[in-house]
Design a protein around this motif. Structure first.
Motif, PDB file in Angstrom:
ATOM      1  N   ALA A   6       0.983  -1.128  -0.085  1.00  0.00           N
ATOM      2  CA  ALA A   6       0.352  -0.006  -0.373  1.00  0.00           C
ATOM      3  C   ALA A   6       0.598   1.167   0.084  1.00  0.00           C
ATOM      4  CB  ALA A   6      -1.088   0.066   1.165  1.00  0.00           C
ATOM      5  N   VAL A   7       0.601   1.987  -0.693  1.00  0.00           N
ATOM      6  CA  VAL A   7       1.188   3.754  -0.765  1.00  0.00           C
ATOM      7  C   VAL A   7       0.637   4.420   0.127  1.00  0.00           C
ATOM      8  CG1 VAL A   7       2.664   5.305  -2.590  1.00  0.00           C
ATOM      9  CG2 VAL A   7       2.404   2.932  -3.310  1.00  0.00           C
ATOM     10  N   ALA A   8       1.070   4.807   0.955  1.00  0.00           N
ATOM     11  CA  ALA A   8       0.512   6.027   1.799  1.00  0.00           C
ATOM     12  C   ALA A   8       0.872   7.039   2.250  1.00  0.00           C
ATOM     13  CB  ALA A   8       0.203   5.272   3.522  1.00  0.00           C
ATOM     14  N   ASP A   9       0.420   8.262   2.303  1.00  0.00           N
ATOM     15  CA  ASP A   9       0.964   9.430   2.830  1.00  0.00           C
ATOM     16  C   ASP A   9       1.236   8.956   4.062  1.00  0.00           C
ATOM     17  OD1 ASP A   9       1.040  11.533   4.986  1.00  0.00           O
ATOM     18  OD2 ASP A   9       0.541  12.879   2.615  1.00  0.00           O
ATOM     19  N   ALA A  10       3.418   9.425   4.922  1.00  0.00           N
ATOM     20  CA  ALA A  10       3.736   9.557   5.625  1.00  0.00           C
ATOM     21  C   ALA A  10       2.639   9.529   6.783  1.00  0.00           C
ATOM     22  CB  ALA A  10       5.193   9.247   5.282  1.00  0.00           C
ATOM     23  N   ASP A  11       2.997  10.712   7.076  1.00  0.00           N
ATOM     24  CA  ASP A  11       2.158  11.550   7.838  1.00  0.00           C
ATOM     25  C   ASP A  11       0.992  11.536   8.166  1.00  0.00           C
ATOM     26  OD1 ASP A  11       4.239  13.148   8.650  1.00  0.00           O
ATOM     27  OD2 ASP A  11       3.502  14.279   6.709  1.00  0.00           O
ATOM     28  N   THR A  12      -0.319  11.479   7.496  1.00  0.00           N
ATOM     29  CA  THR A  12      -2.016  10.549   7.850  1.00  0.00           C
ATOM     30  C   THR A  12      -2.090   9.620   7.976  1.00  0.00           C
ATOM     31  OG1 THR A  12      -2.011  11.263   5.148  1.00  0.00           O
ATOM     32  CG2 THR A  12      -2.294  12.878   6.468  1.00  0.00           C
ATOM     33  N   GLY A  13      -1.366   8.457   6.945  1.00  0.00           N
ATOM     34  CA  GLY A  13      -1.594   7.383   6.527  1.00  0.00           C
ATOM     35  C   GLY A  13      -2.482   6.646   5.507  1.00  0.00           C
ATOM     36  N   LEU A  14      -2.851   8.412   4.708  1.00  0.00           N
ATOM     37  CA  LEU A  14      -4.101   8.416   4.068  1.00  0.00           C
ATOM     38  C   LEU A  14      -3.895   6.608   2.984  1.00  0.00           C
ATOM     39  CD1 LEU A  14      -7.311   9.878   3.047  1.00  0.00           C
ATOM     40  CD2 LEU A  14      -6.038  11.061   1.667  1.00  0.00           C
ATOM     41  N   LEU A  15      -4.341   6.362   2.629  1.00  0.00           N
ATOM     42  CA  LEU A  15      -4.497   5.895   1.182  1.00  0.00           C
ATOM     43  C   LEU A  15      -4.195   6.440  -0.530  1.00  0.00           C
ATOM     44  CD1 LEU A  15      -3.695   2.410   0.514  1.00  0.00           C
ATOM     45  CD2 LEU A  15      -5.614   2.088  -0.356  1.00  0.00           C
ATOM     46  N   LEU A  16      -2.454   6.135  -0.676  1.00  0.00           N
ATOM     47  CA  LEU A  16      -2.712   7.240  -2.584  1.00  0.00           C
ATOM     48  C   LEU A  16      -2.294   5.919  -3.542  1.00  0.00           C
ATOM     49  CD1 LEU A  16      -0.125   9.150  -0.830  1.00  0.00           C
ATOM     50  CD2 LEU A  16      -3.110   9.768  -1.258  1.00  0.00           C
ATOM     51  N   GLY A  17      -1.761   4.605  -2.746  1.00  0.00           N
ATOM     52  CA  GLY A  17      -2.144   3.952  -4.512  1.00  0.00           C
ATOM     53  C   GLY A  17      -1.466   2.217  -3.795  1.00  0.00           C
ATOM     54  N   ARG A  18      -1.251   1.578  -4.827  1.00  0.00           N
ATOM     55  CA  ARG A  18      -0.106   0.700  -4.429  1.00  0.00           C
ATOM     56  C   ARG A  18       0.673   0.567  -5.559  1.00  0.00           C
ATOM     57  NH1 ARG A  18      -1.396  -3.233  -8.578  1.00  0.00           N
ATOM     58  NH2 ARG A  18      -0.901  -5.153  -8.295  1.00  0.00           N
ATOM     59  N   VAL A  19       2.119   0.045  -5.391  1.00  0.00           N
ATOM     60  CA  VAL A  19       2.874  -0.629  -5.819  1.00  0.00           C
ATOM     61  C   VAL A  19       3.119  -2.004  -5.820  1.00  0.00           C
ATOM     62  CG1 VAL A  19       4.388   0.453  -4.085  1.00  0.00           C
ATOM     63  CG2 VAL A  19       5.041  -0.369  -6.468  1.00  0.00           C
ATOM     64  N   ALA A  20       3.529  -3.082  -6.511  1.00  0.00           N
ATOM     65  CA  ALA A  20       4.056  -3.948  -6.419  1.00  0.00           C
ATOM     66  C   ALA A  20       5.050  -4.797  -7.614  1.00  0.00           C
ATOM     67  CB  ALA A  20       2.384  -4.757  -6.713  1.00  0.00           C
ATOM     68  N   LEU A  21       4.912  -5.556  -6.568  1.00  0.00           N
ATOM     69  CA  LEU A  21       6.355  -6.902  -7.874  1.00  0.00           C
ATOM     70  C   LEU A  21       5.435  -8.313  -8.291  1.00  0.00           C
ATOM     71  CD1 LEU A  21       9.338  -6.708  -6.164  1.00  0.00           C
ATOM     72  CD2 LEU A  21       8.802  -5.365  -8.127  1.00  0.00           C
ATOM     73  N   ARG A  22       4.693  -8.278  -9.870  1.00  0.00           N
ATOM     74  CA  ARG A  22       4.358  -9.561 -10.165  1.00  0.00           C
ATOM     75  C   ARG A  22       5.103 -10.575 -10.877  1.00  0.00           C
ATOM     76  NH1 ARG A  22      -0.477  -6.644 -12.992  1.00  0.00           N
ATOM     77  NH2 ARG A  22       0.720  -6.494 -14.440  1.00  0.00           N
ATOM     78  N   ALA A  23       4.420 -11.523 -11.143  1.00  0.00           N
ATOM     79  CA  ALA A  23       5.419 -12.330 -11.818  1.00  0.00           C
ATOM     80  C   ALA A  23       6.612 -13.045 -11.185  1.00  0.00           C
ATOM     81  CB  ALA A  23       5.040 -12.231 -13.583  1.00  0.00           C
ATOM     82  N   ILE A  24       7.197 -12.680 -10.081  1.00  0.00           N
ATOM     83  CA  ILE A  24       8.767 -12.698  -9.737  1.00  0.00           C
ATOM     84  C   ILE A  24       9.030 -13.836 -10.277  1.00  0.00           C
ATOM     85  CG2 ILE A  24       9.712 -13.197  -7.617  1.00  0.00           C
ATOM     86  CD1 ILE A  24       7.808 -10.992  -6.503  1.00  0.00           C
ATOM     87  N   VAL A  25       9.611 -14.015 -10.513  1.00  0.00           N
ATOM     88  CA  VAL A  25      11.272 -15.496 -11.139  1.00  0.00           C
ATOM     89  C   VAL A  25      12.512 -15.251 -10.480  1.00  0.00           C
ATOM     90  CG1 VAL A  25      11.645 -17.259 -13.097  1.00  0.00           C
ATOM     91  CG2 VAL A  25       9.696 -15.204 -13.771  1.00  0.00           C
ATOM     92  N   LEU A  26      12.857 -15.636  -9.290  1.00  0.00           N
ATOM     93  CA  LEU A  26      13.510 -15.877  -8.759  1.00  0.00           C
ATOM     94  C   LEU A  26      14.901 -16.158  -8.711  1.00  0.00           C
ATOM     95  CD1 LEU A  26      12.794 -16.216  -5.159  1.00  0.00           C
ATOM     96  CD2 LEU A  26      13.029 -14.115  -5.474  1.00  0.00           C
ATOM     97  N   VAL A  27      14.605 -17.443  -9.184  1.00  0.00           N
ATOM     98  CA  VAL A  27      16.165 -17.864  -9.778  1.00  0.00           C
ATOM     99  C   VAL A  27      16.689 -17.142 -11.620  1.00  0.00           C
ATOM    100  CG1 VAL A  27      15.663 -20.218  -9.788  1.00  0.00           C
ATOM    101  CG2 VAL A  27      14.413 -19.142 -11.717  1.00  0.00           C
ATOM    102  N   GLU A  28      15.510 -15.999 -11.517  1.00  0.00           N
ATOM    103  CA  GLU A  28      15.934 -15.035 -13.196  1.00  0.00           C
ATOM    104  C   GLU A  28      16.017 -13.838 -12.610  1.00  0.00           C
ATOM    105  OE1 GLU A  28      13.142 -16.036 -16.603  1.00  0.00           O
ATOM    106  OE2 GLU A  28      14.084 -18.083 -16.633  1.00  0.00           O
ATOM    107  N   GLY A  29      16.142 -13.107 -11.500  1.00  0.00           N
ATOM    108  CA  GLY A  29      16.140 -12.265 -10.697  1.00  0.00           C
ATOM    109  C   GLY A  29      15.387 -11.270 -11.444  1.00  0.00           C
ATOM    110  N   LEU A  30      14.073 -11.423 -11.900  1.00  0.00           N
ATOM    111  CA  LEU A  30      13.149 -10.968 -12.559  1.00  0.00           C
ATOM    112  C   LEU A  30      12.009 -11.448 -11.826  1.00  0.00           C
ATOM    113  CD1 LEU A  30      12.510  -9.877 -15.438  1.00  0.00           C
ATOM    114  CD2 LEU A  30      11.609 -12.554 -16.249  1.00  0.00           C
ATOM    115  N   ALA A  31      10.808  -9.423 -12.076  1.00  0.00           N
ATOM    116  CA  ALA A  31      10.166  -9.404 -12.041  1.00  0.00           C
ATOM    117  C   ALA A  31       9.638  -8.299 -12.328  1.00  0.00           C
ATOM    118  CB  ALA A  31       9.371  -9.283 -10.893  1.00  0.00           C
ATOM    119  N   GLU A  32       7.740  -8.245 -12.390  1.00  0.00           N
ATOM    120  CA  GLU A  32       7.478  -6.914 -13.453  1.00  0.00           C
ATOM    121  C   GLU A  32       6.535  -5.935 -12.192  1.00  0.00           C
ATOM    122  OE1 GLU A  32       3.560  -6.213 -15.794  1.00  0.00           O
ATOM    123  OE2 GLU A  32       3.942  -7.906 -16.223  1.00  0.00           O
TER     124      GLU A  32
END
Length: 193
Positions: free
Chosen positions: A84-110
């Motif tokens: 979750a991406v939140a305002d550091a002072d208020t805690g208000l939710l501002l969005g989302r950021v993610a790593l998807r389709a993680i392939v550890l053996v290749e060191g790859l993610a989206e």
């Protein structure tokens, strides 16, 4: 079956540590999802712009609560990692950021992201994406992070550029949206960029 090349990242790279809180250093926290975020996520998905660029709709807070449970559990599977991406002072939710389709053996993610309507135009997505990218490449040791968006989504293209992702090309007719098939820009960051 044995691998013929060394593994980029071994199994357990993520799951053996607690999911961290990441900061942008300028007012944003990237934190693990909480059950209490469900109303804010549901509200974010009522925005027509979310429907234009995302294939999921949120019909109820209960449905979103299920998503959040999946997002929380994904850390342990090492298939995706969601913040979750939140305002550091208020805690208000501002969005989302993610790593998807993680392939550890290749060191790859989206990398994926979205922001609430109230957060748009404030640099939230590029700042959060930059913080996540720095952590993934520099601290964890991913080799390559990819970022894709519909070619028609010019705002997302600006986010990718601001976060230092190089445009590598266009994947033709690569993603189905509510209005049909879209060509997708493929951006990437690799170790050493």
């Amino acid at each position: 079956m044995p691998f013929t090349a060394p593994l980029a990242l071994p199994a357990g790279t993520l799951s053996k540590i607690p999911q961290p809180v990441l900061t942008t250093g300028d007012g944003l926290d990237l934190r693990p999802w909480r059950a209490s975020d469900a109303p804010a996520v549901h509200a974010a998905f009522q925005d027509p712009l979310m429907h234009q660029w995302h294939i999921r709709a949120a019909d109820s807070e209960e449905e979103v609560a299920g998503w959040i449970t999946e997002w929380q559990e994904s850390w342990g599977t090492e298939k995706s990692a969601q913040w979750a991406v939140a305002d550091a002072d208020t805690g208000l939710l501002l969005g989302r950021v993610a790593l998807r389709a993680i392939v550890l053996v290749e060191g790859l993610a989206e990398v994926a992201y979205w922001t609430t309507a109230a957060a748009r135009g404030r640099g939230v997505a590029p700042r959060a994406t930059t913080a996540l990218t720095r952590w993934a490449l520099d601290e964890i040791g991913f080799h390559r992070l990819e970022l894709m968006h519909a070619t028609a989504n010019e705002a997302s293209c600006r986010v990718a550029a601001k976060a230092g992702y190089t445009l590598e090309g266009t994947k033709r007719s690569a993603s189905l949206h509510q209005d049909g098939w879209h060509d997708m820009h493929l951006h990437a960051r690799v170790q050493g960029d």
